[in-house]
Design an enzyme around this catalytic site. Structure first.
Site, short mmCIF file in Angstrom:
data_model
loop_
_atom_site.label_atom_id
_atom_site.label_comp_id
_atom_site.label_asym_id
_atom_site.label_seq_id
_atom_site.Cartn_x
_atom_site.Cartn_y
_atom_site.Cartn_z
N ALA A 178 0.38 3.72 7.29
CA ALA A 178 0.61 5.15 7.43
C ALA A 178 -0.69 5.90 7.70
CB ALA A 178 1.28 5.72 6.18
N ASN A 212 0.81 -1.21 0.00
CA ASN A 212 0.00 0.00 0.00
C ASN A 212 0.85 1.27 0.00
OD1 ASN A 212 -2.04 1.91 0.35
ND2 ASN A 212 -3.25 0.54 1.62
N ASP A 213 1.43 1.60 1.14
CA ASP A 213 2.14 2.87 1.29
C ASP A 213 3.33 3.00 0.33
OD1 ASP A 213 0.40 3.62 3.34
OD2 ASP A 213 1.61 2.56 4.83
N VAL A 214 3.99 1.88 0.02
CA VAL A 214 5.21 1.95 -0.82
C VAL A 214 4.87 2.16 -2.28
CG1 VAL A 214 6.54 0.54 0.78
CG2 VAL A 214 5.30 -0.57 -1.09
N THR A 215 3.57 2.21 -2.64
CA THR A 215 3.16 2.47 -4.02
C THR A 215 2.32 3.74 -4.13
OG1 THR A 215 1.15 1.13 -3.79
CG2 THR A 215 3.15 -0.01 -4.53
#
Length: 461
Positions: A430, A389-392
């Site tokens: 996050a 999720n957050d890393v994209t």
């Protein structure tokens, strides 16, 4: 002759530790690196048993057997999703051992303490105690025993600072008055407390940094214990762990474009409940997000020339790595090129995705680091995101107000089509919504990742 043989054994074990650590840099050689390091540790243990005045070999053998049985059982039964928790526990017990060494040496040398002894005892006790409770708190967060949200309370930083100052002041006093047991007890108790209080405000998204930092601390504790015992092998081992752990910590921080200070004291990251099939656009309006079927996704995958798979923690939770490997094999048989994009902080510990895919025998050559794979997304027909999720999230590039702004991400938004596997529209750790969910070219496949991948595999067959 006996002393020379023991020192030679320590030297050989140190060389094997360094060689094993070097071999861990690649999944191809990591297994043999572990073997070499384990043999080096066996040599170091045997040399120590010959070097020291052993009270009871029988007790030591019994403890080795008990510890070996427990360790073997845990290693064979631990799930890949629980590997971060396992690492946290290993840090905890290693640090506790260092702290107990400090206590036992203090008791043994009580009437003959030198300044050197007192210094190493205090350092080992403080670092070992702090790392033990910090690792236990990290384990609790990862295991879900403690809330993954940042836990804060009034005057938290002030209280932590006061405890730290008391530890420093008490250490100076104990340094000059080593026979005063009261202050050593106070120092140890506050170090135990501070370890927990340091980790509680840290959110789930920062757990990879916390794990690597605690790894470094456990190495430093072992190193100071080595100085206390005058054990060269322990000094070398602790130094290697401390240095490599700290280096990895800074790499993790760089991967998130944040300072270590911000990670430790920023109270960043939270767990947010699911929000169904709706999302919020930039102007705050609620938008209904259409869910697609595996049949829709299969049609897109079969017609692609290049598919980039982005694994995340959702993949680990679903235990879908073997099914993803089967999916990739089927696509390749149909002439589709498949690559894997690995973000440094995907998962819950450094290298989590690499280990997960290695377990499924995914060829290492197909795993690409962020800097290498990002230029490939522009020519990718499909970016298949599985629980990452957050890393994209493009907000890291597009929204200066976002808490993850500036964090390097996998540039999934540049692919022609995005297939996003997710249980719901819930934000990541996050606590912010992923902008990819609302893009017209994004196909949301809601449900368990393993079930969805199995359906894709069956359809492709």
């Amino acid at each position: 002759m006996r002393e020379n043989l023991i020192n030679l054994s320590y030297l050989i074990s140190a060389v094997m530790f360094i060689t094993g650590l070097k071999m861990l840099s690649s999944p191809k050689s990591a297994k043999y690196g572990n073997y070499i390091s384990s043999i080096g540790m066996l040599i170091a243990i045997c040399a120590t048993l010959l070097d020291k005045n052993i009270v009871s070999y029988q007790l030591i053998v019994i403890c080795i057997i008990i510890g070996g049985v427990i360790g073997t059982y845990l290693a064979l039964t631990v799930k890949m999703t629980d590997m971060p928790q396992m690492v946290a526990l290993l840090h905890a017990f290693g640090s506790l051992a260092s702290a107990l060494i400090a206590v036992s040496e203090y008791v043994r040398l009580y009437y003959h303490l030198t300044l050197y002894d007192t210094t190493t005892i205090i350092l080992t006790l403080v670092i070992g105690s702090l790392t033990f409770t910090g690792s236990i708190a990290a384990y609790g967060k990862l295991q879900g025993l403690i809330s993954g949200k940042q836990i804060t309370y009034p005057f938290q930083k002030t209280l932590n600072l006061l405890q730290l100052l008391v530890i420093v002041g008490g250490s100076f006093y104990a340094f000059f008055h080593p026979q005063d047991i009261f202050w050593l007890v106070v120092i140890g108790a506050l170090a135990f407390s501070l370890g927990v209080l340091f980790v509680l405000p840290i959110g789930g998204s920062d757990m990879p940094v916390v794990i690597s930092l605690l790894n470094s601390y456990s190495g430093i504790a072992a190193c100071t214990a080595g100085f206390l015992l005058t054990n060269y092998s322990l000094i070398v081992t602790g130094s290697l762990i401390g240095a490599s752990g700290m280096f990895l910590t800074f790499l993790m921080c760089k991967a998130m474009n944040r300072s270590l200070w911000n990670v430790m004291f920023g109270a960043f990251g939270q767990v947010v409940s699911a929000s169904g099939g709706t999302g919020s656009s930039k102007d705050g309006k609620v938008v209904n997000v259409q869910g697609y079927t595996p049949d829709d996704a299969t049609t897109v995958l079969e017609s692609a020339s290049l598919v980039i798979i982005i694994p995340g923690y959702g993949l680990a939770v679903a235990q879908a790595q073997h099914n993803v490997r089967e999916l990739a094999d089927l696509l390749e048989k149909k002439g589709v090129e498949v690559k894997y994009a690995i973000h440094p902080v995907a998962g819950r510990m450094p290298g989590h995705m690499n280990v997960l895919l290695a377990e499924a025998n995914v060829p290492y050559e197909k795993l690409y680091e962020m800097e290498t794979i990002n230029p490939e997304f522009e020519r990718a027909d499909v970016a298949l995101v599985i629980g990452a999720n957050d890393v994209t999230n493009p907000a890291a590039k597009n929204d200066p107000k976002s808490p993850i702004f500036g964090m390097p991400i996998l540039e999934v938004d540049k692919a022609k089509t995005i297939i996003f596997m997710k249980r719901s529209m819930a934000p990541g750790f996050a606590g912010i919504e992923n902008e990819l969910f609302l893009l017209p070219k994004t196909m949301m496949l809601f449900g368990d990742a393993k079930d969805t991948v199995v359906k894709l595999v069956n359809l492709l067959k």
